[in-house]
Motif scaffolding. Structure first.
Motif, PDB file in Angstrom:
ATOM      1  N   ALA A  50       0.836  -1.210   0.000  1.00 40.87           N
ATOM      2  CA  ALA A  50       0.000   0.000   0.000  1.00 40.87           C
ATOM      3  C   ALA A  50       0.870   1.259   0.000  1.00 40.87           C
ATOM      4  O   ALA A  50       0.587   2.213  -0.743  1.00 40.87           O
ATOM      5  N   ASP A  51       1.932   1.261   0.790  1.00 42.80           N
ATOM      6  CA  ASP A  51       2.836   2.408   0.852  1.00 42.80           C
ATOM      7  C   ASP A  51       3.514   2.636  -0.498  1.00 42.80           C
ATOM      8  O   ASP A  51       3.588   3.763  -0.994  1.00 42.80           O
ATOM      9  N   THR A  57       1.706   6.273  -7.204  1.00 44.92           N
ATOM     10  CA  THR A  57       0.597   7.107  -7.664  1.00 44.92           C
ATOM     11  C   THR A  57       0.946   8.591  -7.548  1.00 44.92           C
ATOM     12  O   THR A  57       0.602   9.382  -8.419  1.00 44.92           O
ATOM     13  N   ALA A  58       1.662   8.951  -6.486  1.00 47.00           N
ATOM     14  CA  ALA A  58       2.060  10.346  -6.272  1.00 47.00           C
ATOM     15  C   ALA A  58       3.278  10.738  -7.116  1.00 47.00           C
ATOM     16  O   ALA A  58       3.657  11.909  -7.148  1.00 47.00           O
ATOM     17  N   GLY A  59       3.894   9.753  -7.780  1.00 45.50           N
ATOM     18  CA  GLY A  59       5.083  10.037  -8.584  1.00 45.50           C
ATOM     19  C   GLY A  59       6.300  10.375  -7.744  1.00 45.50           C
ATOM     20  O   GLY A  59       7.196  11.094  -8.194  1.00 45.50           O
ATOM     21  N   ALA A  60       6.367   9.828  -6.542  1.00 43.93           N
ATOM     22  CA  ALA A  60       7.475  10.101  -5.610  1.00 43.93           C
ATOM     23  C   ALA A  60       8.638   9.150  -5.884  1.00 43.93           C
ATOM     24  O   ALA A  60       9.075   8.393  -5.011  1.00 43.93           O
ATOM     25  N   SER A 101      10.976  -5.189  -8.862  1.00 41.39           N
ATOM     26  CA  SER A 101       9.866  -5.248  -9.826  1.00 41.39           C
ATOM     27  C   SER A 101       8.839  -4.161  -9.519  1.00 41.39           C
ATOM     28  O   SER A 101       7.917  -4.361  -8.739  1.00 41.39           O
ATOM     29  N   VAL A 102       9.026  -3.022 -10.155  1.00 34.27           N
ATOM     30  CA  VAL A 102       8.164  -1.867  -9.903  1.00 34.27           C
ATOM     31  C   VAL A 102       7.646  -1.347 -11.245  1.00 34.27           C
ATOM     32  O   VAL A 102       8.435  -0.972 -12.118  1.00 34.27           O
ATOM     33  N   CYS A 103       6.336  -1.311 -11.376  1.00 30.60           N
ATOM     34  CA  CYS A 103       5.727  -0.779 -12.591  1.00 30.60           C
ATOM     35  C   CYS A 103       6.138   0.680 -12.767  1.00 30.60           C
ATOM     36  O   CYS A 103       6.141   1.455 -11.808  1.00 30.60           O
ATOM     37  N   ASP A 104       6.498   1.027 -13.970  1.00 25.92           N
ATOM     38  CA  ASP A 104       6.980   2.350 -14.376  1.00 25.92           C
ATOM     39  C   ASP A 104       8.412   2.618 -13.949  1.00 25.92           C
ATOM     40  O   ASP A 104       8.900   3.737 -14.066  1.00 25.92           O
TER      41      ASP A 104
END
Length: 186
Positions: A50-51, A57-60, A101-104
């Protein structure tokens, strides 16, 4: 070109896999090592997921949770060293790949819902050793081939020194066979 060495040799300096890795990497210039035993990464749980999703989503993207993924995606060459354990490799390597493995970051989905890799690496080289003879049962390498495809890494390579714990086997001869394979990789 940076070579990222993912060290999953959990026995440290006693590891024959690590011996092969050090010999192979001695020919490389700019090597950055990720020592998985020292990192002691935790598998993702619901709160961690979730974190991470919230930060995605925030682009951080500068958040430390993405540091390993960014490092992996930017490397020009990937070398993974891991002993053969339980038909594949130590769990620490799977947990590391979960963090990577991180989308984007290492991959994304196209508008037509195809997975497309974003990694810059031209090759992923997997170096391993085993106590017995593995044959076609090295599912760790099979898994890494799938991850490489997902991440857009066009070439995977594999070197193994096998049979190292068999009573009476010439261990140095087995290691030399692996060294000869490594020499062909360039």
């Amino acid at each position: 070109m940076t070579t990222l060495f993912v060290n999953a040799c959990m026995r440290g300096h006693d590891s024959r896999t690590l011996t092969l890795c050090r010999e192979y990497l001695a020919r490389k210039q700019d090597v950055v090592e990720v020592d998985l035993a020292a990192l002691a990464l935790k598998p993702f749980d619901a709160d961690m997921v979730a974190d991470r999703v919230e930060k995605q989503t925030a682009g951080a993207w500068d958040d430390p949770i993405f540091a390993l993924s960014r490092q992996f995606a930017e490397a020009g060459d990937i070398v993974i060293g891991a002993p053969y354990w339980d038909l594949s490799f130590p769990a620490s390597l799977k947990v590391y790949l979960e963090h990577v493995s991180v989308c984007d970051s290492t991959f994304h989905f196209t508008e037509d819902a195809r997975c497309e890799g974003l990694c810059k690496a031209a090759t992923l080289t997997y170096l391993t050793t085993s106590g017995g003879f593995v044959g076609d049962a090295n599912f760790g390498y099979d898994y890494l081939c799938g991850i490489a495809r997902m991440f857009g890494i066009p070439e995977t390579r594999f070197v193994a020194a096998e049979g190292l714990d068999i009573v009476g086997i010439d261990v140095e001869d087995q290691m030399d066979k692996a060294r000869a394979q490594m020499a062909k990789l360039g």
